[in-house]
Design a protein around this motif. Structure first.
Motif, PDB file in Angstrom:
ATOM      1  N   ILE A 102     -20.843   6.494  19.527  1.00 54.99           N
ATOM      2  CA  ILE A 102     -22.094   7.270  19.935  1.00 54.99           C
ATOM      3  C   ILE A 102     -22.831   5.813  18.743  1.00 54.99           C
ATOM      4  N   GLN A 103     -22.964   5.600  17.395  1.00 52.02           N
ATOM      5  CA  GLN A 103     -23.125   4.167  16.857  1.00 52.02           C
ATOM      6  C   GLN A 103     -22.777   3.635  18.057  1.00 52.02           C
ATOM      7  N   LYS A 104     -22.072   2.475  17.921  1.00 53.86           N
ATOM      8  CA  LYS A 104     -21.442   1.247  19.330  1.00 53.86           C
ATOM      9  C   LYS A 104     -22.429   1.381  20.368  1.00 53.86           C
ATOM     10  N   LEU A 105     -22.131   2.979  21.029  1.00 55.81           N
ATOM     11  CA  LEU A 105     -23.321   2.439  22.076  1.00 55.81           C
ATOM     12  C   LEU A 105     -24.811   2.707  22.069  1.00 55.81           C
ATOM     13  N   SER A 106     -25.126   3.054  21.242  1.00 56.98           N
ATOM     14  CA  SER A 106     -26.566   2.601  20.842  1.00 56.98           C
ATOM     15  C   SER A 106     -27.136   1.698  20.463  1.00 56.98           C
ATOM     16  N   LYS A 107     -26.366   0.367  19.506  1.00 56.30           N
ATOM     17  CA  LYS A 107     -27.000  -0.681  20.117  1.00 56.30           C
ATOM     18  C   LYS A 107     -27.372  -1.133  21.407  1.00 56.30           C
ATOM     19  N   ASP A 108     -26.810  -0.956  22.268  1.00 59.21           N
ATOM     20  CA  ASP A 108     -27.071  -1.462  23.702  1.00 59.21           C
ATOM     21  C   ASP A 108     -27.658  -0.813  24.650  1.00 59.21           C
ATOM     22  N   PHE A 109     -27.639   0.977  24.974  1.00 64.87           N
ATOM     23  CA  PHE A 109     -27.933   2.236  24.909  1.00 64.87           C
ATOM     24  C   PHE A 109     -28.557   2.907  24.770  1.00 64.87           C
ATOM     25  N   THR A 110     -29.710   3.556  25.359  1.00 61.93           N
ATOM     26  CA  THR A 110     -29.993   4.665  25.132  1.00 61.93           C
ATOM     27  C   THR A 110     -29.087   5.970  25.094  1.00 61.93           C
ATOM     28  N   VAL A 111     -27.871   6.527  24.092  1.00 58.87           N
ATOM     29  CA  VAL A 111     -27.408   7.906  24.657  1.00 58.87           C
ATOM     30  C   VAL A 111     -27.567   9.319  24.614  1.00 58.87           C
ATOM     31  N   LEU A 112     -26.924   9.868  25.556  1.00 57.27           N
ATOM     32  CA  LEU A 112     -27.355  11.358  25.241  1.00 57.27           C
ATOM     33  C   LEU A 112     -26.091  12.030  24.834  1.00 57.27           C
ATOM     34  N   SER A 113     -25.493  12.644  23.941  1.00 56.81           N
ATOM     35  CA  SER A 113     -24.595  13.233  23.150  1.00 56.81           C
ATOM     36  C   SER A 113     -24.081  14.321  23.732  1.00 56.81           C
ATOM     37  N   GLU A 114     -23.139  15.245  24.240  1.00 56.86           N
ATOM     38  CA  GLU A 114     -23.313  16.365  24.553  1.00 56.86           C
ATOM     39  C   GLU A 114     -22.898  17.074  24.124  1.00 56.86           C
ATOM     40  N   VAL A 115     -22.682  18.275  23.199  1.00 52.26           N
ATOM     41  CA  VAL A 115     -21.877  19.119  22.327  1.00 52.26           C
ATOM     42  C   VAL A 115     -21.741  20.371  23.039  1.00 52.26           C
ATOM     43  N   GLY A 116     -20.131  20.406  22.503  1.00 56.39           N
ATOM     44  CA  GLY A 116     -20.283  22.127  23.342  1.00 56.39           C
ATOM     45  C   GLY A 116     -18.212  21.939  24.538  1.00 56.39           C
ATOM     46  N   SER A 117     -17.484  22.716  24.680  1.00 56.36           N
ATOM     47  CA  SER A 117     -16.384  22.061  25.369  1.00 56.36           C
ATOM     48  C   SER A 117     -16.540  23.244  26.502  1.00 56.36           C
ATOM     49  N   LYS A 118     -16.306  22.553  27.949  1.00 51.08           N
ATOM     50  CA  LYS A 118     -15.920  22.917  29.094  1.00 51.08           C
ATOM     51  C   LYS A 118     -14.816  24.007  29.541  1.00 51.08           C
ATOM     52  N   VAL A 119     -13.746  23.939  28.106  1.00 49.98           N
ATOM     53  CA  VAL A 119     -13.055  24.990  28.409  1.00 49.98           C
ATOM     54  C   VAL A 119     -12.960  26.015  28.679  1.00 49.98           C
TER      55      VAL A 119
END
Length: 239
Positions: A102-119
């Protein structure tokens, strides 16, 4: 957020004509961006309409499990995207490692992070949901997504599709409402969140053909929310 699960260019044009003004984000569902036709053209159409498109978190995981983070960044950049989703719903990622992505990507993009499992059967305690959401926002996420899948029967929902009230109440009690995007693919879930959080609640995984009907729910122009935003003097008109 509307989920594009493989719309054609003509369908995208029709969607924009009918629903662009009610839509902020479009997610290319799952890993469909790898093989769907006309992705670049669709990205341009959405952006021209004032909608921000991004690739689903599963695609992020497809690259990460193969140790291809740099290739993922290039793939997103080449597609002309400004938004990305970081998730760990299909594979195990150490949470500290997720925060670094998230930290790395947020330098160049707007980040949405998803919490929770698909399993199915993987239960995350409410306190951990809250801890993860807080830390991911602190790491640079613009919003956190509360997982439900496109079926709406996992994550913040019970197997029958009803809301996990204890979990949702805990999240609302600790995370600013504007920072959470609740996945709510089914009408009953959309109605429930509108009644709980108000008409401007952030909702995601909305089907292409449901965006206009969801807007009617937000405005009290359907029976489900007809009386919710009327002054008290009209409440005695309920059937």
């Amino acid at each position: 957020m509307m989920m594009d699960k493989g719309l054609s260019l003509i369908e995208v044009e029709s969607f924009i004509q009918s629903s662009a003004e009610f839509t902020d984000l479009v997610k290319f569902g799952f890993g469909t961006a790898i093989f769907s036709k006309n992705v670049s053209e669709k990205v341009k159409l959405y952006k021209q309409a004032g909608i921000y498109p991004y690739f689903g978190g599963t695609l992020f995981e497809v690259f990460i499990i193969r140790n291809m983070f740099d290739e993922y960044r290039k793939f997103v950049t080449d597609a002309g995207l400004e938004y990305v989703e970081v998730s760990d719903g299909s594979m195990k990622i150490d949470h500290y490692e997720k925060l670094k992505y998230i930290q790395k990507l947020s330098k160049d993009f707007t980040v949405l992070s998803e919490v929770g499992s698909k399993v199915k059967g993987v239960d995350i305690p409410p306190a951990v949901w809250v801890e993860y959401m807080k830390s991911e926002l602190e790491a640079g996420a613009w919003k956190v997504i509360a997982e439900a899948r496109e079926s709406g029967t996992i994550g913040i929902y019970n197997p029958d599709g009803s809301a996990n009230k204890a979990l949702i109440d805990d999240i609302i009690g600790h995370i600013p409402s504007g920072k959470v995007l609740w996945e709510a693919p089914n009408k009953t879930q959309q109605v429930w969140f509108i009644k709980l959080c108000g008409p401007n609640v952030n909702l995601g995984n909305i089907a292409t053909n449901d965006v206009v009907s969801l807007e009617a729910l937000r405005l009290g122009l359907r029976g489900d929310t007809f009386f919710d935003f009327l002054p008290d003097k009209f409440q005695d008109k309920k059937l």
